[in-house]
Design an enzyme around this catalytic site. Structure first.
Site, PDB file in Angstrom:
ATOM      1  N   ASP A   1       0.789  -1.261  -0.138  1.00  0.00           N
ATOM      2  CA  ASP A   1      -0.027   0.000   0.003  1.00  0.00           C
ATOM      3  C   ASP A   1       0.784   1.227   0.075  1.00  0.00           C
ATOM      4  OD1 ASP A   1      -2.371   1.303   0.087  1.00  0.00           O
ATOM      5  OD2 ASP A   1      -2.546   1.266   2.418  1.00  0.00           O
ATOM      6  N   HIS A   2       0.686   2.082  -1.006  1.00  0.00           N
ATOM      7  CA  HIS A   2       1.306   3.417  -1.042  1.00  0.00           C
ATOM      8  C   HIS A   2       3.066   3.251  -1.038  1.00  0.00           C
ATOM      9  CE1 HIS A   2      -2.134   6.232  -0.774  1.00  0.00           C
ATOM     10  NE2 HIS A   2      -2.316   5.513   0.203  1.00  0.00           N
TER      11      HIS A   2
ATOM     12  N   GLY B   1      -9.385   5.929   1.628  1.00  0.00           N
ATOM     13  CA  GLY B   1     -10.013   6.340   2.747  1.00  0.00           C
ATOM     14  C   GLY B   1     -11.516   5.988   2.862  1.00  0.00           C
TER      15      GLY B   1
ATOM     16  N   VAL C   1      -9.823   0.030   3.488  1.00  0.00           N
ATOM     17  CA  VAL C   1     -10.396   0.234   4.870  1.00  0.00           C
ATOM     18  C   VAL C   1      -9.232  -0.092   5.898  1.00  0.00           C
ATOM     19  CG1 VAL C   1     -11.766  -0.232   6.679  1.00  0.00           C
ATOM     20  CG2 VAL C   1     -12.871  -0.458   4.343  1.00  0.00           C
ATOM     21  N   ASN C   2      -9.023   0.762   6.792  1.00  0.00           N
ATOM     22  CA  ASN C   2      -8.021   0.480   7.783  1.00  0.00           C
ATOM     23  C   ASN C   2      -8.322   1.179   9.070  1.00  0.00           C
ATOM     24  OD1 ASN C   2      -5.542  -0.438   8.978  1.00  0.00           O
ATOM     25  ND2 ASN C   2      -4.351   1.394   8.482  1.00  0.00           N
TER      26      ASN C   2
ATOM     27  N   HIS D   1      -7.703   9.807   4.177  1.00  0.00           N
ATOM     28  CA  HIS D   1      -7.101   8.706   4.999  1.00  0.00           C
ATOM     29  C   HIS D   1      -7.586   9.019   6.559  1.00  0.00           C
ATOM     30  CE1 HIS D   1      -4.075   8.037   1.675  1.00  0.00           C
ATOM     31  NE2 HIS D   1      -4.764   6.775   1.726  1.00  0.00           N
ATOM     32  N   GLY D   2      -7.805   8.163   7.374  1.00  0.00           N
ATOM     33  CA  GLY D   2      -8.326   8.358   8.823  1.00  0.00           C
ATOM     34  C   GLY D   2      -9.755   8.562   8.911  1.00  0.00           C
TER      35      GLY D   2
END
Length: 284
Positions: free
Chosen positions: A82-83, A209, A231-232, A180-181
């Site tokens: 990721d990224h 995000g 999703v994180n 994000h967040g």
């Protein structure tokens, strides 16, 4: 079953108007929760691993956990960087056993982003590994990277289309108003950008995000052409809240299993709810 590239399920997601979830793996409990939810609902999924998580877990442990999940579940699972910040990091992950990588060149100029992404695609394709590219700047906080709203830039449809045509990525993350967040209020998602890009390219659009986005906005994004959703934060919040609750309930707990088990169970429920919302149940 061995780990697979995202091309095992993303074309089907685009064709049938559902999305596959990328759920970030931060430790063993995250990995277990994600795969248990997917087994129950017979869903493909993507383990997302940031460079920060790689440093925390170690690349060998990360790959071994993902491979164990794929073998146990029999599901099509992609292990995805990721990224990724560089060609070198992407190649390191591919050599270690990742089946998919993201190269995030969004902080470079448009032309340089194309040039660098093409290099990653060329090398990854030779190894049967899928590649995600990114265009525009997505706001919020991920790992130690923070982008405030003022510096988040929406993707331009014409640039996104050209970016795909020149790089040949397998899916494309574009900045459309998510972050994000967690959100302080509701995000302002530009569905018109998603639709314009999705209609013009044969691969899915990626929504970064995805935590905290209202369900109806998720459904509308998928209808517009999103085929992968990340999703994180929601899992992180569920995990931490349940650990805090277990420790507050009994100050004498010292066995990690006593507080990590409820944390893992909470994440299973988060992932199940997302799989059902994304429409990927019974698509494995």
């Amino acid at each position: 079953m061995a780990l697979v590239s995202m091309n095992e399920f993303l074309p089907k997601a685009k064709a049938n108007k559902f999305a596959v979830g990328q759920f970030n793996m931060n430790n063993l409990e995250f990995a277990q929760a994600i795969v248990e939810a997917a087994i129950e609902l017979k869903s493909p999924f993507i383990y997302g691993v940031s460079e920060g998580a790689l440093k925390y877990m170690g690349i060998e442990f990360t790959v071994a956990i993902a491979e164990a999940a794929a073998k146990k579940s029999g599901l099509p699972i992609a292990l995805h960087l990721d990224h990724g910040s560089s060609f070198e990091v992407a190649m390191k992950c591919i050599r270690a056993g990742f089946s998919s990588v993201m190269f995030d060149g969004s902080h470079y100029s448009f032309e340089e982003n194309i040039r660098l992404t093409k290099e990653v695609v060329k090398a990854a394709r030779a190894m049967g590994v899928s590649v995600e590219g990114e265009l525009g700047t997505i706001g919020g906080v991920e790992d130690d990277i923070s982008v405030d709203e003022e510096h988040a830039n929406l993707a331009k449809p014409e640039e996104a289309i050209r970016f795909y045509e020149e790089t040949g990525v397998d899916c494309l993350a574009i900045a459309v108003g998510t972050a994000h967040g967690m959100y302080a209020g509701e995000p302002n998602i530009h569905f018109d950008i998603i639709e314009a890009v999705s209609k013009a390219i044969p691969v899915p659009v990626v929504l970064h995000g995805g935590s905290g986005v209202p369900d109806e906005m998720i459904r509308k994004s998928i209808a517009a052409g999103v085929g992968k959703i990340n999703v994180n934060t929601e899992n992180q919040v569920a995990c931490t809240e349940n650990i805090r609750a277990a420790l507050a309930k009994d100050a004498k707990i010292y066995d990690p299993r006593k507080y990590l088990t409820p944390a893992r169970n909470a994440m299973i429920e988060v992932v199940k709810s997302k799989i059902q919302l994304f429409g990927s149940s019974n698509q494995a």
